[in-house]
Design an enzyme around this catalytic site. Structure first.
Site, mmCIF file in Angstrom:
data_model
loop_
_atom_site.group_PDB
_atom_site.id
_atom_site.type_symbol
_atom_site.label_atom_id
_atom_site.label_comp_id
_atom_site.label_asym_id
_atom_site.label_seq_id
_atom_site.Cartn_x
_atom_site.Cartn_y
_atom_site.Cartn_z
ATOM 1 N N TYR A 157 10.863 1.553 -14.628
ATOM 2 C CA TYR A 157 9.690 0.833 -14.122
ATOM 3 C C TYR A 157 10.103 -0.549 -13.597
ATOM 4 O O TYR A 157 9.463 -1.104 -12.710
ATOM 5 C CB TYR A 157 8.629 0.741 -15.224
ATOM 6 C CG TYR A 157 7.213 0.664 -14.708
ATOM 7 C CD1 TYR A 157 6.630 1.730 -14.024
ATOM 8 C CD2 TYR A 157 6.448 -0.483 -14.891
ATOM 9 C CE1 TYR A 157 5.333 1.651 -13.545
ATOM 10 C CE2 TYR A 157 5.146 -0.571 -14.425
ATOM 11 C CZ TYR A 157 4.597 0.499 -13.754
ATOM 12 O OH TYR A 157 3.303 0.418 -13.281
ATOM 13 N N LYS A 164 3.349 -6.280 -13.772
ATOM 14 C CA LYS A 164 2.176 -5.929 -14.597
ATOM 15 C C LYS A 164 1.955 -6.967 -15.701
ATOM 16 O O LYS A 164 0.815 -7.256 -16.057
ATOM 17 C CB LYS A 164 2.334 -4.526 -15.189
ATOM 18 C CG LYS A 164 2.231 -3.397 -14.154
ATOM 19 C CD LYS A 164 0.930 -3.422 -13.379
ATOM 20 C CE LYS A 164 0.731 -2.167 -12.527
ATOM 21 N NZ LYS A 164 -0.378 -2.279 -11.569
HETATM 22 P P1 NAD Z 1 -2.209 4.845 -5.100
HETATM 23 O O1 NAD Z 1 -0.926 4.932 -4.344
HETATM 24 O O2 NAD Z 1 -3.237 5.857 -4.818
HETATM 25 O O3 NAD Z 1 -2.856 3.400 -4.948
HETATM 26 C C1 NAD Z 1 -2.099 2.232 -4.713
HETATM 27 C C2 NAD Z 1 -2.887 1.454 -3.691
HETATM 28 O O4 NAD Z 1 -2.313 0.166 -3.455
HETATM 29 C C3 NAD Z 1 -2.949 2.169 -2.341
HETATM 30 O O5 NAD Z 1 -4.285 2.380 -1.963
HETATM 31 C C4 NAD Z 1 -2.301 1.167 -1.376
HETATM 32 O O6 NAD Z 1 -2.894 1.185 -0.089
HETATM 33 C C5 NAD Z 1 -2.585 -0.136 -2.105
HETATM 34 N N1 NAD Z 1 -1.722 -1.210 -1.603
HETATM 35 C C6 NAD Z 1 -0.371 -1.304 -1.721
HETATM 36 N N2 NAD Z 1 0.047 -2.398 -1.049
HETATM 37 C C7 NAD Z 1 -1.055 -2.994 -0.516
HETATM 38 C C8 NAD Z 1 -1.266 -4.137 0.292
HETATM 39 N N3 NAD Z 1 -0.254 -4.908 0.726
HETATM 40 N N4 NAD Z 1 -2.546 -4.460 0.657
HETATM 41 C C9 NAD Z 1 -3.575 -3.691 0.264
HETATM 42 N N5 NAD Z 1 -3.444 -2.584 -0.491
HETATM 43 C C10 NAD Z 1 -2.191 -2.242 -0.874
HETATM 44 O O7 NAD Z 1 -1.772 4.889 -6.647
HETATM 45 P P2 NAD Z 1 -2.595 4.608 -7.990
HETATM 46 O O8 NAD Z 1 -1.756 5.191 -9.052
HETATM 47 O O9 NAD Z 1 -4.002 5.034 -7.837
HETATM 48 O O10 NAD Z 1 -2.478 3.039 -8.126
HETATM 49 C C11 NAD Z 1 -3.590 2.191 -8.339
HETATM 50 C C12 NAD Z 1 -3.246 1.147 -9.400
HETATM 51 O O11 NAD Z 1 -3.113 1.799 -10.672
HETATM 52 C C13 NAD Z 1 -1.911 0.418 -9.161
HETATM 53 O O12 NAD Z 1 -2.054 -0.939 -9.505
HETATM 54 C C14 NAD Z 1 -0.988 1.116 -10.153
HETATM 55 O O13 NAD Z 1 0.106 0.302 -10.526
HETATM 56 C C15 NAD Z 1 -1.951 1.318 -11.291
HETATM 57 N N6 NAD Z 1 -1.500 2.273 -12.310
HETATM 58 C C16 NAD Z 1 -1.145 3.530 -11.968
HETATM 59 C C17 NAD Z 1 -0.690 4.400 -12.925
HETATM 60 C C18 NAD Z 1 -0.227 5.786 -12.558
HETATM 61 O O14 NAD Z 1 0.498 6.409 -13.362
HETATM 62 N N7 NAD Z 1 -0.623 6.321 -11.416
HETATM 63 C C19 NAD Z 1 -0.601 4.006 -14.278
HETATM 64 C C20 NAD Z 1 -1.000 2.711 -14.615
HETATM 65 C C21 NAD Z 1 -1.446 1.842 -13.610
#
Ligand code: NAD
Length: 263
Positions: A157, A164
């Site tokens: 990670y 985070k």
């Molecule tokens: P995802 O790829 O669907 O979403 C990530 C989003 O970030 C995308 O919509 C992307 O367009 C946006 N993004 C990235 N750079 C950007 C920028 N410069 N300007 C505007 N938007 C931007 O994946 P997800 O898993 O739904 O991620 C959403 C959140 O959840 C993230 O913060 C991720 O770290 C967090 N998260 C995810 C998980 C997992 O296992 N999927 C676990 C814990 C936390």
């Protein structure tokens, strides 16, 4: 019961049907909210395909949180089309780190890559809130998405753990700064879920397997589990909760030694 009928949510982070933000949109629509989406231009065609699936989506504008101007443009466009509009809910579901952050030894990741990861994945919460603040309805709720690698080591990670940790510190700081006006800021710490962002993390499937075997619920969470918590936090049912990191992870974060060790 949720009292979200007619409320407006700004949702940042829909990139595909698998996005956690998309599940949150679905649940907010069910609860009666109107939705304004901020999407990244590189996902425009996917977002355009999705938008017709939810009638609650009133508008969607591009945003790139990497820079002040491109963030300001979103709020400018929204206010031009809907002068004086207010947001009751802000969903910040944004995360990104350049490939180098995962491929290189952590000690040698260069400043540019580090700064990009930190700006987009952590400091963008401050940037979005700064622009949103003049347009927040009383007692608004802002929710971001984090991961437990902020406080404990998770293989691969890397830089995202640092981002985070900073994001969670922003949650506490911002909650204190805007709390006097009644606004709340919280983070949901989600267990691992297969999404576009997660697909960039080496060894992600092994983490899913591990959590499924070792979490109290003996399963992984899905987008809907997280969305349920987001809707609760968005509603007056969560009115006393702010500055918190709430784990939606099938209980995995409550464990230390796997139960299987006693077999
Ligand atoms: P995802 O790829 O669907 O979403 C990530 C989003 O970030 C995308 O919509 C992307 O367009 C946006 N993004 C990235 N750079 C950007 C920028 N410069 N300007 C505007 N938007 C931007 O994946 P997800 O898993 O739904 O991620 C959403 C959140 O959840 C993230 O913060 C991720 O770290 C967090 N998260 C995810 C998980 C997992 O296992 N999927 C676990 C814990 C936390």
């Amino acid at each position: 019961m949720l009292q979200l009928e007619g409320k407006t949510a700004l949702v940042f982070g829909v990139a595909s049907e698998d996005s956690i933000a998309w599940a949150i949109c679905n649940r907010l629509e069910e609860a009666g909210c109107k939705l304004i989406l901020g999407y990244q231009k590189r996902f425009m065609s996917r977002v355009f395909q999705l938008k017709d699936k939810l009638s609650a989506i009133e508008a969607f504008y591009p945003i790139d949180v990497a820079a002040e101007e491109t963030t300001a443009e979103f709020f400018h466009e929204w206010q031009q089309v809907s002068p004086g509009a207010k947001a009751d809910i802000v969903i910040h579901a944004i995360g990104f780190a350049p490939r180098e952050c995962f491929d290189r030894h952590m000690l040698f990741v260069e400043d540019d890559a580090l700064n990009t990861a930190m700006t987009i994945s952590a400091h963008s919460l401050q940037r979005i809130m700064r622009h949103a603040l003049p347009h927040l309805a009383p007692n608004s709720s802002t929710i971001t998405l984090t991961y437990a690698a902020s406080t404990r080591y998770v293989p691969n990670y890397g830089v995202m753990s640092i981002a985070k940790a900073a994001l969670e510190a922003w949650v506490r700081e911002l909650a204190m700064r805007v709390g006097e006006e009644g606004h709340r800021v919280n983070a949901i710490s989600s267990g691992p879920i297969r999404t576009l962002a997660a697909s960039g993390i080496p060894g992600f499937d092994d983490i899913l397997d591990h959590v499924e075997r070792n979490s109290p619920l003996r399963r992984n969470v899905n987008q809907d589990d997280v969305a349920g918590c987001a809707v609760w936090l968005s509603s007056p049912l969560g009115s006393g909760v702010t500055g918190q990191i709430i784990h939606v992870d099938a209980g995995y974060s409550s464990t230390m030694v796997p139960d299987s060790i006693s077999d």
